[in-house]
Design a protein around this motif. Sequence first.
Motif, mmCIF file in Angstrom:
data_model
loop_
_atom_site.group_PDB
_atom_site.id
_atom_site.type_symbol
_atom_site.label_atom_id
_atom_site.label_comp_id
_atom_site.label_asym_id
_atom_site.label_seq_id
_atom_site.Cartn_x
_atom_site.Cartn_y
_atom_site.Cartn_z
ATOM 1 N N ASN A 1 0.805 -1.219 0.000
ATOM 2 C CA ASN A 1 0.000 0.000 0.000
ATOM 3 C C ASN A 1 0.843 1.275 0.000
ATOM 4 O OD1 ASN A 1 -2.387 -1.454 0.006
ATOM 5 N ND2 ASN A 1 -2.417 -1.623 2.234
ATOM 6 N N LEU A 2 2.152 1.095 -0.134
ATOM 7 C CA LEU A 2 3.020 2.282 -0.147
ATOM 8 C C LEU A 2 2.960 2.957 -1.510
ATOM 9 C CD1 LEU A 2 6.178 1.098 1.818
ATOM 10 C CD2 LEU A 2 4.137 2.289 2.655
ATOM 11 N N GLY A 3 3.333 4.237 -1.533
ATOM 12 C CA GLY A 3 3.333 4.981 -2.785
ATOM 13 C C GLY A 3 1.960 5.535 -3.090
ATOM 14 N N LEU A 4 1.743 5.770 -4.382
ATOM 15 C CA LEU A 4 0.527 6.448 -4.835
ATOM 16 C C LEU A 4 -0.641 5.484 -5.030
ATOM 17 C CD1 LEU A 4 -0.456 9.262 -5.994
ATOM 18 C CD2 LEU A 4 0.175 8.361 -8.231
ATOM 19 N N THR A 5 -1.787 5.851 -4.463
ATOM 20 C CA THR A 5 -3.017 5.084 -4.679
ATOM 21 C C THR A 5 -4.139 6.051 -5.009
ATOM 22 O OG1 THR A 5 -2.304 3.519 -2.970
ATOM 23 C CG2 THR A 5 -4.602 3.390 -3.656
ATOM 24 N N GLN A 6 -4.881 5.729 -6.078
ATOM 25 C CA GLN A 6 -6.033 6.574 -6.417
ATOM 26 C C GLN A 6 -7.225 6.083 -5.617
ATOM 27 O OE1 GLN A 6 -6.957 6.855 -10.607
ATOM 28 N NE2 GLN A 6 -8.276 8.621 -10.254
ATOM 29 N N VAL A 7 -7.921 7.002 -4.934
ATOM 30 C CA VAL A 7 -9.065 6.591 -4.129
ATOM 31 C C VAL A 7 -10.395 7.099 -4.680
ATOM 32 C CG1 VAL A 7 -7.835 6.187 -1.962
ATOM 33 C CG2 VAL A 7 -8.625 8.504 -2.506
ATOM 34 N N ARG B 1 -8.874 12.152 -6.315
ATOM 35 C CA ARG B 1 -8.319 12.032 -4.967
ATOM 36 C C ARG B 1 -7.304 10.900 -4.911
ATOM 37 N NH1 ARG B 1 -11.631 15.256 -1.734
ATOM 38 N NH2 ARG B 1 -10.395 14.828 0.100
ATOM 39 N N TYR B 2 -6.182 11.202 -4.277
ATOM 40 C CA TYR B 2 -5.106 10.227 -4.161
ATOM 41 C C TYR B 2 -4.587 10.189 -2.728
ATOM 42 C CZ TYR B 2 -4.916 10.318 -9.254
ATOM 43 O OH TYR B 2 -5.232 10.225 -10.583
ATOM 44 N N ILE B 3 -3.949 9.059 -2.409
ATOM 45 C CA ILE B 3 -3.233 8.947 -1.136
ATOM 46 C C ILE B 3 -1.807 8.539 -1.471
ATOM 47 C CG2 ILE B 3 -2.989 7.585 0.989
ATOM 48 C CD1 ILE B 3 -5.970 7.358 1.166
ATOM 49 N N VAL B 4 -0.851 9.141 -0.794
ATOM 50 C CA VAL B 4 0.545 8.723 -0.952
ATOM 51 C C VAL B 4 1.041 8.307 0.431
ATOM 52 C CG1 VAL B 4 2.888 9.386 -1.613
ATOM 53 C CG2 VAL B 4 0.932 10.322 -2.881
ATOM 54 N N ASN B 5 1.342 7.013 0.569
ATOM 55 C CA ASN B 5 1.867 6.496 1.836
ATOM 56 C C ASN B 5 3.370 6.326 1.727
ATOM 57 O OD1 ASN B 5 -0.706 6.296 3.020
ATOM 58 N ND2 ASN B 5 -1.039 4.275 2.093
ATOM 59 N N ILE B 6 4.077 6.812 2.725
ATOM 60 C CA ILE B 6 5.536 6.838 2.666
ATOM 61 C C ILE B 6 6.135 6.322 3.977
ATOM 62 C CG2 ILE B 6 7.568 8.323 2.358
ATOM 63 C CD1 ILE B 6 5.588 10.374 1.028
ATOM 64 N N VAL B 7 7.105 5.414 3.855
ATOM 65 C CA VAL B 7 7.866 4.995 5.035
ATOM 66 C C VAL B 7 9.279 5.547 4.892
ATOM 67 C CG1 VAL B 7 8.815 3.073 6.355
ATOM 68 C CG2 VAL B 7 6.499 2.899 5.420
ATOM 69 N N ALA B 8 9.634 6.446 5.789
ATOM 70 C CA ALA B 8 10.973 7.027 5.773
ATOM 71 C C ALA B 8 11.869 6.239 6.707
ATOM 72 C CB ALA B 8 10.906 8.491 6.228
ATOM 73 N N PRO C 1 -2.026 13.747 -11.439
ATOM 74 C CA PRO C 1 -2.677 14.718 -12.324
ATOM 75 C C PRO C 1 -2.925 16.047 -11.610
ATOM 76 C CG PRO C 1 -3.815 12.601 -12.367
ATOM 77 C CD PRO C 1 -2.840 12.541 -11.243
ATOM 78 N N LYS C 2 -2.738 17.117 -12.357
ATOM 79 C CA LYS C 2 -2.978 18.465 -11.852
ATOM 80 C C LYS C 2 -4.405 18.610 -11.334
ATOM 81 C CE LYS C 2 -3.161 23.202 -13.546
ATOM 82 N NZ LYS C 2 -3.149 24.057 -14.728
ATOM 83 N N GLY C 3 -4.562 19.324 -10.212
ATOM 84 C CA GLY C 3 -5.887 19.561 -9.642
ATOM 85 C C GLY C 3 -6.333 18.485 -8.663
ATOM 86 N N SER C 4 -5.496 17.473 -8.473
ATOM 87 C CA SER C 4 -5.861 16.389 -7.556
ATOM 88 C C SER C 4 -5.710 16.823 -6.105
ATOM 89 C CB SER C 4 -4.940 15.185 -7.760
ATOM 90 O OG SER C 4 -4.969 14.747 -9.082
ATOM 91 N N THR C 5 -6.549 16.210 -5.272
ATOM 92 C CA THR C 5 -6.385 16.375 -3.822
ATOM 93 C C THR C 5 -5.623 15.157 -3.334
ATOM 94 O OG1 THR C 5 -8.443 17.588 -3.683
ATOM 95 C CG2 THR C 5 -7.609 16.657 -1.640
#
Length: 167
Positions: free
Chosen positions: A58-64, A68-75, A97-101
């Motif tokens: 589930n890491l990285g970019l996911t379109q919901v 609308r997108y979610i980006v999950n990151i483990v540093a 894409p431009k305009g995305s939340t």
Amino acid sequence: MHLHKYEKIWLIFGGGALVLFLLILGFGAFYLGTHPQSHGVTIDPENVEANEAFERENLGLTQVDDDRYIVNIVASTFSYDLGDDGEGNAVSHIEIPKGSTVLFQAVTTDVIHGLNIAGTNVNMMVEPGYISSLEVELNQTGEFTLVCNEYCGVGHHMMFATVEVVD
Ligand code: CUA
């Protein structure tokens, strides 16, 4: 030594103000502690996968939703884990894409890291034990660099990825 009445009053007032200031500072810094802006959401830094959002797939970019997108990151020292591309290659570039939340959610498995997407409003501290999150609307196209802006050790300068906002 003789102190004038007003000197005494002002000395007491000045000393009192100093003590009060130090008490407030001490309460904020030591009792409340430090935490990310999005404080309150905790996570075990040694087992971040226990939270669904930070399972490797589930890491990285996911379109919901449509925009609308979610980006999950483990540093961790010294990289950002954005998942893999399905062929075993680590992702270090994402396109949105431009305009995305976009909701950015980040955790660290070791020390404090930063998460700043230069040129945007995304700028978070990522602290062990907390989920840092921030939702933004990306309206400007271009390639932006996601960098660690908290010094975290010898490889600090190698912690980066790129975020491209496309038309
Ligand atoms: Cu991670 Cu600097």
